[in-house]
Design a protein around this motif. Structure first.
Motif: not given
Lengths: 249, 225
Positions: B212-225
């Motif tokens: 989950a931490p990897f998926a959440a980190a990726m999701a944050l990157r996407i939301r802020l890209s």
């Protein structure tokens, strides 16, 4: 170098032209298979000794259930391709899959409950398959809602891809936990789909119908993807030329 | 390596402090939880026998709802004041930082949640083994809820209608945890062993911690890209 052909046919412009050329073939084969499968299933296949004529709903129900899972996997894989290799077309495909998958899931649930009424005497039982199919529908709806909430298409596609991948990891867990929950609470429900084997004369129309559903999915998917491409690329030269040629401008 | 761990610890400490200073964030989910359980009790009626049967369901559903409502606190204020952007720019691996944020959120929210659940279960008249089954499944299950919830929270952070959307996305994913949690309580009520459910929850927890931490980190990157 190996990626060059994929790269070429995977660009929206080339996809647009080759999928347009494919359209009559896909549509024609789909209609022919539907006719063949329906005639085979509704008239030629023998009546079931136990369920009578109502078993024939299998020919619309089972392929829809297969498609509902298959489309989710296509959606998640396309999303992953878009996420990893930044393939624009894969993003568009993933987006276009979601409503189709949701409708197939709904169709599977709907025909299933219509079938359940004469067979089980009730429209709905908390059978493991029914429950996990319902959760699959929720996953699709969540994906569609997320897509709708994010305005930027690229971001929406990539966020959706994460959700679809997380959902894919969850589907087997959900399936087995629901199965376990179900046996724990009510004892095994007789699932007609688990009938040990099917006669070939019944199976062949089912396989034809499954193929027809698949072709329908691909044909409609391509149609949706082409629409999205035109919208996505409306400011590029090739779309402008296309619309000028058709006199749409 | 050491730098990364130091950064993770700093993030965790900062978040813990932040959660502890905003007391209403800690108290409101607990109050909400008690209200949902009360609604359940009123809807079922005063028949103690029926109530004992469905109390596990009521408590667990209330836990899920309270957790879902509380997920906003994980990333939203940091998203609004730009802290998340600083985390993205940090040389430390983002999944590690996200994991320490999740850990801080879990410490601050799961503690009161578990304590009040046990109190409520005792007050409702559940028997000893059932209460201990509830405690065990909540201790194992609440990290799963926080970890999986972090993915949905990261995906929907800052969106209009984010809270509703977040609930829509997350609740289907909570299904396995709910099933094992309530199954353990039902088994305990019948004096059956609950080790199978405990092992399943532990397995799910290991999987959630590692993915989950990897998926959440990726999701944050996407939301802020």
């Amino acid at each position: 170098m190996n990626f060059v052909p994929f790269h070429k046919y995977g660009t929206p412009k080339y996809f647009y032209s080759w999928s347009l050329a494919l359209r009559p073939w896909l549509g024609g084969a789909c209609v022919l298979l539907f006719i063949a499968g329906l005639i085979g299933g509704l008239f030629l296949a023998p009546t079931d000794y136990q369920q009578g004529e109502s078993f024939r709903i299998i020919y619309v129900h089972v392929p829809a259930a297969w498609m509902s899972l298959f489309i989710y996997i296509v959606m998640a894989s396309a999303g992953a391709c878009g996420l990893i290799w930044h393939v624009k077309l894969a993003d568009i495909v993933a987006r276009a899959c979601a409503p189709l998958g949701a409708w197939f899931t709904f169709l599977a649930l709907f025909t299933g409950s219509l079938w359940g009424k004469p067979m089980w005497g009730t429209y709905w039982v908390w059978d493991a398959r029914l429950t996990s199919e319902l959760i699959l529908l929720f996953l699709y709806l969540g994906y569609i809602a997320l897509q709708g909430a994010i305005d930027d298409r690229r971001t929406a596609a990539r966020a959706g891809a994460i959700l679809a991948i997380v959902g894919t990891v969850n589907i087997p867990i959900v399936h087995y936990s629901v199965e376990w929950w179900n046996t724990l609470h009510q004892g095994p429900t007789v699932s007609k789909l688990d009938a040990p084997s099917m006669d070939t004369s019944m199976l062949i129309p089912l396989l034809i119908m499954a193929l027809a559903y698949n072709l329908y999915f691909v044909a409609v998917l391509f149609e949706r993807v082409r629409c999205e491409i035109l919208e996505f690329e409306r400011n590029t030269n090739w779309v402008k030329e296309l619309t000028r040629d058709k006199g749409v401008v | 390596m050491n730098d990364a761990l130091n950064a993770a610890r700093a993030v965790a400490l900062r978040d813990l402090k932040r959660h502890l200073r905003r007391r209403q964030d800690l108290v409101q989910p607990v109050v909400f939880f008690v209200i949902v359980v009360t609604l359940f009790a009123i809807a079922v009626g005063p028949d103690a026998a029926i109530f004992a049967k469905i109390a596990p369901a009521g408590v667990w559903v209330a836990v899920l709802l309270a957790t879902t409502i509380n997920l906003d606190a994980m990333f939203l204020s940091d998203y609004q004041d730009g802290t998340i952007e600083q985390l993205l720019l940090s040389p430390a691996p983002l999944p590690l930082l996200v994991a320490s944020k999740i850990f801080a959120h879990w410490c601050a929210t799961a503690g009161p949640q578990i304590a009040i659940s046990i109190v409520v279960a005792i007050v409702l008249g559940l028997e000893g083994p059932v209460v201990s089954a509830l405690a065990a499944t909540l201790i194992l299950g609440s990290p799963i809820l926080s970890l999986v919830g972090a993915i949905a929270s990261a995906l929907t952070v800052g969106l209009r209608g984010g809270a509703m959307l977040q609930a829509l996305i997350i609740l289907p994913l909570y299904m396995p945890t709910l099933i094992f949690g309530t199954a353990a309580m039902h088994n305990a009520a019948l004096d059956l062993p609950i080790s199978a459910e405990i092992y399943f929850l532990a397995g799910l927890g290991v999987m959630a911690v590692s993915l989950a931490p990897f998926a959440a980190a990726m999701a944050l990157r996407i939301r802020l890209s």
